[in-house]
Design an enzyme around this catalytic site. Structure first.
Site, mmCIF file in Angstrom:
data_model
loop_
_atom_site.group_PDB
_atom_site.id
_atom_site.type_symbol
_atom_site.label_atom_id
_atom_site.label_comp_id
_atom_site.label_asym_id
_atom_site.label_seq_id
_atom_site.Cartn_x
_atom_site.Cartn_y
_atom_site.Cartn_z
ATOM 1 N N GLU B 86 30.267 -4.419 46.622
ATOM 2 C CA GLU B 86 29.409 -3.414 45.966
ATOM 3 C C GLU B 86 27.992 -3.437 46.508
ATOM 4 O O GLU B 86 27.335 -2.407 46.620
ATOM 5 C CB GLU B 86 29.389 -3.615 44.452
ATOM 6 N N PHE B 148 35.951 -8.605 28.377
ATOM 7 C CA PHE B 148 36.261 -8.866 29.776
ATOM 8 C C PHE B 148 35.488 -7.902 30.680
ATOM 9 O O PHE B 148 35.488 -6.699 30.458
ATOM 10 C CB PHE B 148 37.769 -8.716 30.008
ATOM 11 N N GLN B 149 34.832 -8.468 31.663
ATOM 12 C CA GLN B 149 34.046 -7.700 32.629
ATOM 13 C C GLN B 149 32.965 -6.823 31.991
ATOM 14 O O GLN B 149 32.676 -5.731 32.461
ATOM 15 C CB GLN B 149 34.959 -6.872 33.539
ATOM 16 N N LYS B 198 33.857 3.374 29.123
ATOM 17 C CA LYS B 198 35.205 3.903 29.283
ATOM 18 C C LYS B 198 35.453 4.993 28.244
ATOM 19 O O LYS B 198 36.140 5.981 28.511
ATOM 20 C CB LYS B 198 36.238 2.780 29.160
ATOM 21 N N MET B 519 13.215 -16.637 61.274
ATOM 22 C CA MET B 519 11.933 -16.409 60.620
ATOM 23 C C MET B 519 11.531 -17.611 59.775
ATOM 24 O O MET B 519 10.364 -18.014 59.747
ATOM 25 C CB MET B 519 12.012 -15.150 59.750
HETATM 26 C C1 LIG Z 1 19.075 -12.420 50.774
HETATM 27 C C2 LIG Z 1 18.001 -13.213 51.423
HETATM 28 N N1 LIG Z 1 18.060 -14.562 51.396
HETATM 29 C C3 LIG Z 1 17.089 -15.299 51.986
HETATM 30 C C4 LIG Z 1 16.039 -14.688 52.592
HETATM 31 C C5 LIG Z 1 14.938 -15.529 53.249
HETATM 32 N N2 LIG Z 1 14.890 -15.299 54.689
HETATM 33 C C6 LIG Z 1 14.006 -14.438 55.251
HETATM 34 S S1 LIG Z 1 14.182 -14.295 56.898
HETATM 35 C C7 LIG Z 1 15.456 -15.414 56.909
HETATM 36 C C8 LIG Z 1 16.124 -15.781 58.188
HETATM 37 C C9 LIG Z 1 16.726 -14.628 58.874
HETATM 38 O O1 LIG Z 1 17.584 -15.100 59.878
HETATM 39 P P1 LIG Z 1 18.329 -14.133 60.851
HETATM 40 O O2 LIG Z 1 18.961 -13.034 60.096
HETATM 41 O O3 LIG Z 1 19.207 -14.935 61.723
HETATM 42 O O4 LIG Z 1 17.155 -13.464 61.671
HETATM 43 P P2 LIG Z 1 16.095 -14.105 62.666
HETATM 44 O O5 LIG Z 1 14.869 -14.411 61.845
HETATM 45 O O6 LIG Z 1 16.702 -15.326 63.266
HETATM 46 O O7 LIG Z 1 15.833 -13.031 63.654
HETATM 47 C C10 LIG Z 1 15.708 -15.885 55.620
HETATM 48 C C11 LIG Z 1 16.721 -16.897 55.287
HETATM 49 C C12 LIG Z 1 15.994 -13.283 52.570
HETATM 50 N N3 LIG Z 1 14.991 -12.576 53.110
HETATM 51 N N4 LIG Z 1 16.993 -12.579 52.001
#
Ligand SMILES: Cc1ncc(C[n+]2csc(CCOP(=O)(O)OP(=O)(O)O)c2C)c(N)n1
Lengths: 184, 651
Positions: B86, B148-149, B198, B519
């Site tokens: 979803e 449920f749900q 529902k 990042m």
């Molecule tokens: C759902 C979610 N969980 C955690 C984060 C924290 N976060 C920001 S950037 C990142 C790393 C991204 O890694 P990748 O997709 O491999 O991209 P890269 O930075 O290596 O280009 C994380 C874990 C986030 N932004 N969103």
């Protein structure tokens, strides 16, 4: 943009009147907004109004003007909120109800009753060890009363929160545009 | 036009559905029930969607939305795109909405189906994306019993949706949907939840169209009133260092032409946020690029030194402003926004203008022309000299990898250079997102889809599918979709490759596989002493493939599992070949696993919470500081990433 009087800078206590659609969930949304902004409200009261379809929320809070303005704008974004005004203290009648249970025995009962008379409030329950007092008035008066009664020992206390209307012949609900909240 | 149906929308559970509490409602029931075709609420839902002009719906069925799905047939007037999660349905609807300007629509079940929608709803809220999310709900009699749900999705989404409705009565379905679409699209666009019990789906009603809305508390302002336009125009005539700071609101308002016109008329440079990349083509001399945390030096510096900042559909996000107290310190501010609550929220505003961006600009431009004809236009030559000096001295640059892998920035340059000018670009969240925003040569508006406000990893693939569906619908597939994703982000929703296969949405996917959460790792490098705690993904090694080491997952094999073409590129030659092959492949999705350098960094950078004056071009170089050695030595000493060889990119 919606018109509301800009809060006077430095004046701590603000009173907001919020007209909302009278339906479930509205209060939760309004209260949630305050909670999210970590906005400490002093009192909040909600009740029906002269119109079946509209409820009125009165909020009092001690805040700076700027965060208050932001809260007003955010409240305006809620779809169930029909109208918000910040009430001008000079042009407003504001009242609150308190019930105060004071520790009072034969020795000091008459002293307490003297205070009751002085403040023109009422005793609504008498017990050998307590008096329950009902008082209405503006916040300041009630604070003063409570200050005096405190000396005897306050056993229990409940305040209604402030309600307020502007002076003069107009109703706030007249400003609700479209006025078609009925019929659902 | 049908009379309003009785009070049920938004409302909770009526204690006695037939009691006479709503005297006034009774009359409208009788008058509206005497007309129209008899059907169930579920059938009315499908009919309403068609009558609202909906052509594409995303979602997954389930128990408490089954009646609605039962009402969908082969001859139903919209296309249904079956997701695998979803959350992905929600992001797909977002990608669809951003690129087409239509409302994205999702139809999912109650409980877990609904809670899976919370992330896209919050994401759409932050980026002002118009969505209507229809969730199933248990029977009215079961509400509040932990059935449920059951999940109180209306309650859950209060703080992260523009509005949420609970519908308990079939009568209300067409009206509430009319209202939901209107709310999602008008004013500041956003996500609207319609929680359909529902009971409401199975109940009988009489369908009539169109429906009259009852929204007494909702009246967005679209046109600027009063003297503000003149006030704003006056500021232009007395400012010598103006900047247009353009945000996503300008894209939502489709104000590309107006923004360009304003810039030409006033001579003001354009800086954009992440959301508004491409609103005016990069090739336009006035465009300085993105500002803020990873913006160009020219854009960030121009804003710091301007005397007039014109915020256009932008909201002074902290990733843009840095330390807001030190943001654009000398500037007077004109703020144009459709949402009054944004104005003055983070920054004092001298001229607040509430209204729809394109409408306001259309009204403002003649006013400026009028004043210019009297007072002339301020001489901006020295301002432009300063700006061009920043541009020339601090072009985007990057370090060459030291381990023989590809530079991720080089990959993005090649993707951009070889792509069709109509390409829709989509990204995940991370370093790759910043590089895409910085490096892609944006040529058109509404061709950039990226999660900004919430920064949602896993956004990319589903959003790209939604964009491709939109491209098929509105542009006869003439706008190819390139997804630039991170190996981390991609793995959050990679199951949607199945949807790309079955729905025939041939995407081009570039995974900038650095094998780390890049990042986060960059912050660990700069601010946590290179303590690389839990950022290693081990899903790819640079250099030639070593059969003895398993990459988990192996993206090429994964591609194959989903009927896609998978290619791996270690070298520049392989990379260029792969990009050409992807551009030439239009019958299925292509995934390129680019092995890129894990120590690559996103520069420039303003560290979180710092003033934008601290913008660091590369380690140790702070263009807006006269005495750089006095500032933040910790940051500089840690940021000693290899800088032996450097590639400079002009422009
Ligand atoms: C759902 C979610 N969980 C955690 C984060 C924290 N976060 C920001 S950037 C990142 C790393 C991204 O890694 P990748 O997709 O491999 O991209 P890269 O930075 O290596 O280009 C994380 C874990 C986030 N932004 N969103």
């Amino acid at each position: 943009m919606v018109n509301y009087p800009i809060s006077q800078i430095g004046s701590g206590r603000h009173t907001l009147s919020v007209l909302v659609e009278n339906r479930p969930g509205v209060l939760a949304r309004v209260a949630g907004l305050f909670a999210r902004r970590a906005f400490n409200i002093n009192s909040l009261s909600v009740s029906p109004t002269e119109r079946d379809d509209i409820s009125r929320i009165t909020v009092t809070a001690d805040v700076e003007a700027v965060p208050l303005e932001q809260v007003i704008k955010q409240l305006n974004k809620l779809l169930h909120v029909l109208k918000i005004v910040e009430l001008d203290p000079d042009n407003t009648v504001e009242r609150e109800l308190v019930l105060i249970k004071v520790a009072a025995n034969e020795r000091n009962r008459s002293d307490v009753l003297e205070i009751v008379k002085l403040f023109r409030v009422r005793v609504v329950d008498v017990h050998p060890e307590s008096l329950t007092i009902e008082a209405t008035g503006a916040g300041g008066k009630l604070d003063a009363l409570l200050g005096l009664l405190d000396n005897y020992g306050i056993i229990e206390l409940v305040r209604s929160g402030a309600v307020a209307v502007t002076r003069g012949p107009r109703a706030l609900s007249e400003k609700v545009i479209g006025s078609t909240v009925t019929g659902r | 036009m049908a009379l309003p149906t009785p009070l049920q929308a938004f409302s909770g559970v009526p204690n006695t559905p037939d009691d006479s509490a709503n005297h006034s409602a009774k009359t409208s029931v009788s008058s509206s029930s005497s007309i129209g075709e008899t059907m169930t609420g579920a059938q009315a839902l499908v009919r309403s969607l068609v009558d609202l002009g909906v052509e594409d719906v995303f979602g997954i069925p389930g128990g408490y939305i089954l009646p609605a799905y039962d009402a969908i047939n082969d001859d139903t007037g919209f296309r249904f795109i079956l997701s695998r999660h979803e959350q992905a349905a929600g992001h797909a609807a977002e990608g669809y909405a951003v690129t087409t300007g239509r409302v994205g629509v999702c139809l999912v079940t109650s409980g877990p189906g609904a809670t899976n929608m919370v992330t896209p709803i919050a994401d759409a809220m932050m980026d002002s994306v118009p969505l209507v999310v229809i969730t199933g709900q248990v029977n009215v009699s079961s509400i509040g019993t932990d059935a449920f749900q059951e999940a109180d999705i209306v309650g859950i989404t209060y703080p992260v949706a523009k509005h949420s409705f609970l519908v308990t009565n079939a009568e209300d379905v067409p009206r509430v949907l009319t209202e939901a679409f209107y709310i999602a699209k008008s004013g500041r666009p956003g996500p609207v939840v319609v929680d359909l019990t529902k009971t409401a789906q199975t109940g009988e009603m009489r369908y009539s169209w169109p429906q009259r809305m009852i929204l007494p508390g909702y009246s967005p302002t679209t046109k600027a009133h009063g003297h503000v336009l003149t006030d704003a125009a006056k500021l232009f005539t007395t400012s010598y260092r103006p900047v247009l700071y353009v945000g996503g609101g300008a894209v939502r308002s489709n104000a590309s032409r107006e923004v360009k016109q304003l810039s030409e008329l006033t001579g003001a440079p354009i800086v954009t946020t992440l959301q508004s990349r491409g609103i005016v083509p990069n090739a336009d001399h006035a465009v300085l690029g993105m500002l803020g945390m990873h913006g160009t030096v020219a854009a960030t510096a121009a804003v710091q030194r301007c005397d007039l900042l014109v915020a256009i559909g932008a909201r002074f996000d902290d990733r843009v402003t840095g330390n807001v107290a030190e943001f654009a310190p000398a500037a007077r501010v004109i703020h144009i926004d459709i949402d009054p609550a944004e104005i003055g929220k983070n920054r004092h505003v001298d001229v607040p203008i509430v209204g729809d961006v394109s409408q306001v600009l259309d009204d403002l431009i003649p006013e400026i022309e009028r004043l210019q004809s009297v007072h002339g236009r301020p001489e901006l030559d020295s301002w432009w000299k300063t700006i061009d000096n920043w541009r020339e001295s601090y072009p985007l640059r990057y370090d060459e990898p030291t381990d023989g892998s590809l530079a991720p920035q080089w990959v993005v340059e090649q993707l951009s250079a070889k792509a069709s000018p109509d390409t829709i670009w989509v990204s995940g969240v991370g370093q790759h997102q910043m590089w895409a925003s910085q490096i892609i040569d944006f040529k058109k508006t509404q061709t950039w889809v990226s999660s900004g406000g919430l920064g949602t990893m896993g956004y990319g693939l589903p959003a790209a599918i939604g964009a491709e569906i939109g491209s098929q619908r509105d542009f006869a597939s003439k706008k190819p979709v390139w997804l630039i994703d991170g190996d981390g982000s991609f793995q959050m929703t990679s199951e949607e490759l199945a949807v790309a296969f079955f729905e025939h949405t041939p995407l081009k996917i570039a995974i900038l596989n650095n094998s780390v959460y890049g990042m986060v790792r960059q912050w660990q490098t700069l601010f946590y002493d290179k303590h690389y705690s839990k950022t290693n993904l081990e899903d790819g090694l640079a250099g030639e493939h070593d059969e003895s080491v398993a990459d988990i997952p192996d993206f090429v094999t994964l591609a194959k599992a989903y009927g896609c073409l998978g290619i791996r590129a270690f070298t520049k030659e392989q990379a260029l070949e792969a990009i050409d092959l992807a551009n030439a492949t239009n019958d299925r999705t292509v995934i390129i696993d680019f092995r890129v350098w894990k120590d690559a960094m996103v520069w420039p950078m303003v560290p979180a919470g710092h003033s934008n004056d601290d913008v660091m071009y590369k380690p140790g170089v702070m263009p807006l500081h006269h005495t750089p050695e006095q500032h933040d030595t910790a940051l500089e000493s840690n940021a000693d990433a290899a800088d032996s060889t450097t590639t400079e990119k002009k422009g």
